[in-house]
Enzyme design. Sequence first.
Site, mmCIF file in Angstrom:
data_model
loop_
_atom_site.group_PDB
_atom_site.id
_atom_site.type_symbol
_atom_site.label_atom_id
_atom_site.label_comp_id
_atom_site.label_asym_id
_atom_site.label_seq_id
_atom_site.Cartn_x
_atom_site.Cartn_y
_atom_site.Cartn_z
ATOM 1 C CG HIS A 1 38.886 54.226 34.175
ATOM 2 N ND1 HIS A 1 39.387 52.878 33.705
ATOM 3 C CD2 HIS A 1 38.862 54.335 35.326
ATOM 4 C CE1 HIS A 1 39.607 52.190 34.779
ATOM 5 N NE2 HIS A 1 38.993 52.836 35.822
ATOM 6 N NE ARG B 1 36.643 40.675 33.208
ATOM 7 C CZ ARG B 1 36.699 40.689 34.562
ATOM 8 N NH1 ARG B 1 36.412 41.587 35.292
ATOM 9 N NH2 ARG B 1 36.411 39.567 35.128
ATOM 10 C CB SER C 1 33.667 43.133 37.347
ATOM 11 O OG SER C 1 34.706 43.760 38.099
HETATM 12 P P1 A3P Z 1 36.170 40.419 39.020
HETATM 13 O O1 A3P Z 1 35.182 41.401 39.835
HETATM 14 O O2 A3P Z 1 35.539 39.881 37.934
HETATM 15 O O3 A3P Z 1 36.774 39.335 40.054
HETATM 16 P P2 A3P Z 1 39.973 46.854 37.595
HETATM 17 O O4 A3P Z 1 41.326 46.498 38.085
HETATM 18 O O5 A3P Z 1 39.999 47.196 36.166
HETATM 19 O O6 A3P Z 1 39.015 47.559 38.697
HETATM 20 O O7 A3P Z 1 39.275 45.137 37.549
HETATM 21 C C1 A3P Z 1 38.824 44.386 38.516
HETATM 22 C C2 A3P Z 1 38.677 43.138 38.109
HETATM 23 O O8 A3P Z 1 39.909 42.514 37.699
HETATM 24 C C3 A3P Z 1 37.914 42.351 39.050
HETATM 25 O O9 A3P Z 1 37.302 41.094 38.477
HETATM 26 C C4 A3P Z 1 39.375 41.753 39.933
HETATM 27 O O10 A3P Z 1 39.113 40.687 40.674
HETATM 28 C C5 A3P Z 1 40.063 41.470 38.712
HETATM 29 N N1 A3P Z 1 41.617 41.397 39.115
HETATM 30 C C6 A3P Z 1 42.199 42.228 39.897
HETATM 31 N N2 A3P Z 1 43.441 41.861 39.721
HETATM 32 C C7 A3P Z 1 43.670 40.870 39.294
HETATM 33 C C8 A3P Z 1 44.785 39.957 38.828
HETATM 34 N N3 A3P Z 1 46.116 40.191 39.360
HETATM 35 N N4 A3P Z 1 44.663 38.958 37.884
HETATM 36 C C9 A3P Z 1 43.401 38.737 37.448
HETATM 37 N N5 A3P Z 1 42.451 39.541 37.876
HETATM 38 C C10 A3P Z 1 42.537 40.481 38.609
#
Ligand code: A3P
Length: 338
Positions: free
Chosen positions: A142, A164, A172
């Site tokens: 990160h 994003r 999120s």
């Molecule tokens: P939201 O909170 O908008 O739903 P990270 O993995 O960097 O922690 O990001 C988490 C975000 O990615 C969350 O977004 C989560 O729901 C989404 N996410 C996790 N797995 C995913 C997948 N396979 N496809 C699309 N989005 C995904």
Amino acid sequence: MAPPFSLPTQNTFAEESDMKDTEVYAECERIIASLPRNGSWNFDLYQYEGFWYWPYLIAGTILSKKLFKPKPSHIILGTFPKCGTTWIKALTLAVATRNQYDDSTNPLRHEFSHDCVPFYEHDFIDKVLPPRNLEHPLISTHTSYGSLPKSVMDSGCKIIYTCRDPKDAFVSLWHFWRTLAGVDPPPIEDAFELFCNGVSFCGPYWDHALGYWNASLERPDKVLFLKFDDMKRDTLLHIKRIAEFMGYPFSAEEEKEGMVEKIKDLCSFENLKSLEINKKGDFFPVAAFSVEKQSFFRKGKVGDWKNHLTPEMAARLDNIMQEKLKGSGLTLAASSHD
Ligand code: A3P
């Protein structure tokens, strides 16, 4: 002065490095204690090399600068938190290991993505973690581009960065912190103000993205810059782009057999969220801190910010981003390319 936190003391990484010398930890603690601190999110963030992090990540970054020895074949997955880390880990893992497993034996069916592809900075501070399957070239981070260990540049390994729409990233992030035990983030309006001022975990968001964006322009063969929003819109195209960049392009035969579609389906939000391994239990990025695995699967949509931010808040963040990214060629608001 005693530092306002302490790093984990049991680390088995010490067996093979100068981490045995607890002086190294003490040095990290001294450095962190000297950094600007901000507790407005109801946990302490420290500003290190221009970005706000929690102390474990800073310690891991300092240590990885000393100890991380990536191979040229490694692929680093860089992300701003909550921008699709879980998804890009799954996609790249599925691409890299597609000839090793069939659908039922695929590690994603039995292991959480973050356990399959660890954050290198966490591994350097803490090895009280379950053993991980590292028989693949992937490792994640990160940290900002500027804080990557010099060894990453020297090794010539590739980097894939995912970000994003900042409005969705913020929403999120705010939801995620609400799910953490022991952390009660400020109301969304206050947290938004902090985010707009660059004070959030790994913030400022614009500088984080810009670092990797500029690198992708300078070294396009080594740095791939992706947007979650584009990946959602055309996932198949992006899986092919990712595979090509990684050096594992799909053969015509694989495409004919539907391998790209299979990877898309395996890594889809709906599928990963429904797997038992991702529904139950906690993820321990470091032993001192845990989070429910299911917190990583909330909605997985583009534009959920509309349910949480007023049009004024959205316009304000869009304007800030426009201003900060001016002249870079980078745009991040999904609406600008929908
Ligand atoms: P939201 O909170 O908008 O739903 P990270 O993995 O960097 O922690 O990001 C988490 C975000 O990615 C969350 O977004 C989560 O729901 C989404 N996410 C996790 N797995 C995913 C997948 N396979 N496809 C699309 N989005 C995904």
